[in-house]
Enzyme design. Structure first.
Site, PDB file in Angstrom:
ATOM      1  N   ARG A  81       0.843  -1.213   0.000  1.00  0.00           N
ATOM      2  CA  ARG A  81       0.000   0.000   0.000  1.00  0.00           C
ATOM      3  C   ARG A  81       0.874   1.258   0.000  1.00  0.00           C
ATOM      4  O   ARG A  81       0.404   2.345  -0.334  1.00  0.00           O
ATOM      5  CB  ARG A  81      -0.979   0.004   1.184  1.00  0.00           C
ATOM      6  CG  ARG A  81      -1.856   1.259   1.220  1.00  0.00           C
ATOM      7  CD  ARG A  81      -3.174   1.071   1.958  1.00  0.00           C
ATOM      8  NE  ARG A  81      -3.006   0.508   3.281  1.00  0.00           N
ATOM      9  CZ  ARG A  81      -2.509   1.150   4.341  1.00  0.00           C
ATOM     10  NH1 ARG A  81      -2.112   2.396   4.227  1.00  0.00           N
ATOM     11  NH2 ARG A  81      -2.393   0.547   5.504  1.00  0.00           N
ATOM     12  N   TYR A 130     -11.357  18.145 -17.395  1.00  0.00           N
ATOM     13  CA  TYR A 130     -12.031  16.838 -17.335  1.00  0.00           C
ATOM     14  C   TYR A 130     -13.198  16.860 -16.338  1.00  0.00           C
ATOM     15  O   TYR A 130     -13.008  17.257 -15.174  1.00  0.00           O
ATOM     16  CB  TYR A 130     -10.979  15.804 -16.924  1.00  0.00           C
ATOM     17  CG  TYR A 130     -11.446  14.375 -16.849  1.00  0.00           C
ATOM     18  CD1 TYR A 130     -11.887  13.691 -17.984  1.00  0.00           C
ATOM     19  CD2 TYR A 130     -11.415  13.690 -15.642  1.00  0.00           C
ATOM     20  CE1 TYR A 130     -12.291  12.369 -17.905  1.00  0.00           C
ATOM     21  CE2 TYR A 130     -11.812  12.361 -15.556  1.00  0.00           C
ATOM     22  CZ  TYR A 130     -12.255  11.715 -16.694  1.00  0.00           C
ATOM     23  OH  TYR A 130     -12.661  10.400 -16.610  1.00  0.00           O
ATOM     24  N   ASP A 158      -3.078  18.666 -15.783  1.00  0.00           N
ATOM     25  CA  ASP A 158      -3.385  17.327 -16.283  1.00  0.00           C
ATOM     26  C   ASP A 158      -2.772  17.246 -17.682  1.00  0.00           C
ATOM     27  O   ASP A 158      -3.276  17.854 -18.632  1.00  0.00           O
ATOM     28  CB  ASP A 158      -4.915  17.172 -16.314  1.00  0.00           C
ATOM     29  CG  ASP A 158      -5.377  15.804 -16.801  1.00  0.00           C
ATOM     30  OD1 ASP A 158      -4.620  15.169 -17.540  1.00  0.00           O
ATOM     31  OD2 ASP A 158      -6.503  15.409 -16.446  1.00  0.00           O
ATOM     32  N   LYS A 193      -4.868   6.149 -20.460  1.00  0.00           N
ATOM     33  CA  LYS A 193      -5.010   6.572 -21.856  1.00  0.00           C
ATOM     34  C   LYS A 193      -3.738   6.208 -22.631  1.00  0.00           C
ATOM     35  O   LYS A 193      -3.452   5.049 -22.789  1.00  0.00           O
ATOM     36  CB  LYS A 193      -5.346   8.057 -21.894  1.00  0.00           C
ATOM     37  CG  LYS A 193      -6.454   8.460 -20.885  1.00  0.00           C
ATOM     38  CD  LYS A 193      -7.820   7.872 -21.196  1.00  0.00           C
ATOM     39  CE  LYS A 193      -8.834   7.972 -20.069  1.00  0.00           C
ATOM     40  NZ  LYS A 193      -9.138   9.299 -19.560  1.00  0.00           N
TER      41      LYS A 193
END
Ligand SMILES: *Cc1c(COP(=O)(O)O)cnc(C)c1O
Length: 388
Positions: free
Chosen positions: A55, A108, A179, A204
Site C-alpha cells: 500500500r 475533465y 493534467d 489513456k
C-alpha cells in the site's frame, strides 16, 4: 521527439549484468520483511522510499515512477490506481479547509465533480473556462492555493500559455498543476515551463491498450512526500504491481504509437476540416497556434473534436452510429479508434446540458487509434455521407 525520452521509455529498468531479463520483474507481494526490528523501523521512518507494505511502495511500481519522473523532468513521482486517484491525492494532500482552487480552460468533468464535493470540506473553487490569462488572474483571491489546468483542454482542445500561468502562480505563492494526459510527457513537459505538478491518467496513452486503469503525479520531492503521507498512503488507491508492469510494457511503444497517432490524427483532422458536412474542427495542430505554442508543445495527440454543420442530435446520432471502424465509448488513447458525443438528444434539456459545459451543439469527439489514416478517413467519409 527527444531520443533520450525514447531510450527511457524502452529501458527495462534493470541493472545491466549477465543473464539480464528484458522485462521488469513483477514483485507480487503485499509485504517486505527486514532482518531486524531496527532495520524495519528505519524503513518505516521513510516509507515513501522503502518497500514495507505494497500500500506504500513496491519495487515494480517504483520502476514505473522513476521512469515517469525522468520523462517529465521531475524529482519524484507517485503512481495511483487511477487518474482520479491521482487528482484526489493532489487535492487532499495539499489543500486545507478555507483554501480556494481555480480551474483554467476546459477541465475533465469528473475533476470538476470532485471539486464540487470538496465544498463539503470547506474547499471552494472557481471555474474559468476561457484561455485568457486576464480572466484567470481576476479569479485568483487571497485564499487561492492551487491553479489546475489542462492544455490542450478537454473536449475543445484549446491551449493556454503554460509558462505565463506558472509565472502567475509563482509570483503569488500558488501551486500550479496540470493534467498533461493529452500530450504525454513526450510532447509537453510542463515542469520545465515552471509548473509545480503534472498529473497523468495512465489509462489513456501511457498504457495505450485499453487494458489498465492507472494514474500518476510528478513534481518536486517535497510536494510528492506530502501527497504520499497525507493522501496516497491513507486513501489506499494503489497501483498494483501487475498493472505497473502493463504500463511499463505500454511505455515501451509510446514513442512509436504517438508518432503514428500524431500523423494519422492530423490526416483525419484535415479531411474533416475540408468536409462540407463539418462546420469546425477542434484540433490544436490545424490552426496557426499562438506564439508560445511552438516552445510549449512539440507534438499532437490523436484525440480531438469536430462540430457538424447540422447541429441536431439526430445528425450527431446518425454520424456516430454510422461509423463502422470507430467504436463508440468513453476513454481514449488505445489502439482502437473511438467516437462519442456529449450531446444527448434534441430537447431543451440536452441543449441546456451542453451550454452548462460551455460546449457547442453538434460536437463529436474522436480518438484516432492505429487502424491507419486511410481506413479511418474512409470510415468517416461513409458515416458523414449518411447526413448529406
Ligand atoms: C480519463 C481522464 C482522467 C481520469 O483518469 P482515470 O484513469 O479514468 O481515473 C483524467 N483526466 C483526463 C484528461 C482524462 O481523460
Amino acid at each position: 521527439m527527444d531520443p533520450h525520452d525514447v531510450e527511457l521509455c524502452i529501458d527495462d529498468g534493470i541493472e545491466p549484468g549477465p543473464g539480464r531479463p528484458t522485462s521488469t520483474p513483477v514483485v507480487q507481494t503485499s509485504l517486505f520483511t527486514y532482518p531486524t526490528l531496527a532495520a524495519l523501523s528505519d524503513a518505516l521512518a521513510a516509507e515513501h522510499r522503502h518497500p514495507v507494505y505494497t500500500r506504500g511502495q513496491n519495487p515494480t511500481v517504483e520502476v514505473l515512477e522513476r521512469k515517469l519522473a525522468a520523462l517529465e523532468r521531475g524529482e519524484a513521482c507517485k503512481a495511483f490506481g487511477s487518474g482520479m486517484a491521482a487528482v484526489s491525492a493532489v487535492f487532499l494532500g495539499l489543500l486545507e479547509a478555507g483554501d480556494h482552487v481555480v480551474f483554467f480552460n476546459h477541465v475533465y468533468g469528473p475533476t470538476l465533480q470532485l471539486a464540487q464535493h470538496l465544498r463539503r470540506f470547506g474547499i471552494d473553487h472557481t471555474v474559468v473556462r476561457g484561455t485568457d490569462l486576464a480572466e484567470l488572474e481576476a479569479a485568483l483571491g487571497p485564499s487561492t492555493r492551487l491553479i489546475w489546468t489542462e492544455s490542450p483542454g478537454t473536449m475543445l482542445f484549446r491551449v493556454v500559455d503554460l509558462a505565463a500561468v506558472a509565472e502567475l502562480g509563482r509570483g503569488r505563492g500558488i501551486t500550479t498543476a496540470i493534467d498533461n494526459s493529452w500530450c504525454t510527457p513526450l510532447f509537453q513537459k510542463p515542469l520545465t515551463l515552471g509548473f509545480d505538478l503534472v498529473m497523468h491518467t495512465a489509462t489513456k496513452y501511457l498504457g495505450g491498450h485499453s487494458d489498465v486503469v492507472a494514474g500518476a503525479v510528478v513534481g518536486d520531492a517535497q510536494r510528492l512526500e506530502q501527497i504520499f503521507y497525507r493522501a496516497f498512503l491513507l486513501n489506499g488507491g494503489i497501483l498494483h504491481p501487475w498493472d505497473a508492469w502493463l504500463l511499463l510494457r505500454g511505455l515501451r511503444t509510446l514513442p512509436a504509437r504517438m508518432e503514428r497517432i500524431q500523423a494519422d490524427g492530423l490526416a483525419v483532422a484535415r479531411q474533416l476540416a475540408d468536409h462540407p458536412a463539418v462546420a469546425q474542427v477542434f484540433h490544436p495542430g490545424l490552426v496557426d497556434g499562438p506564439p508560445f505554442l511552438e516552445s510549449q508543445m512539440t507534438g499532437h495527440a490523436g484525440v480531438f473534436s469536430f462540430r457538424l454543420a447540422d447541429p441536431s442530435g439526430e445528425a450527431v446520432r446518425r454520424v456516430v452510429d454510422g461509423l463502422r471502424l470507430f467504436r463508440i465509448g468513453v476513454s481514449w488513447g488505445g489502439v482502437e479508434s473511438l467516437a462519442l458525443s456529449p450531446q444527448r438528444g434534441d430537447d431543451a434539456e440536452a441543449r441546456a446540458a451542453l451550454e452548462r459545459q460551455g460546449l457547442p451543439l453538434g460536437l463529436i469527439r474522436i480518438s484516432v487509434g492505429l487502424e491507419g489514416a486511410g481506413a479511418l478517413t474512409a470510415d468517416l467519409e461513409q458515416a458523414l455521407a449518411g447526413i448529406a
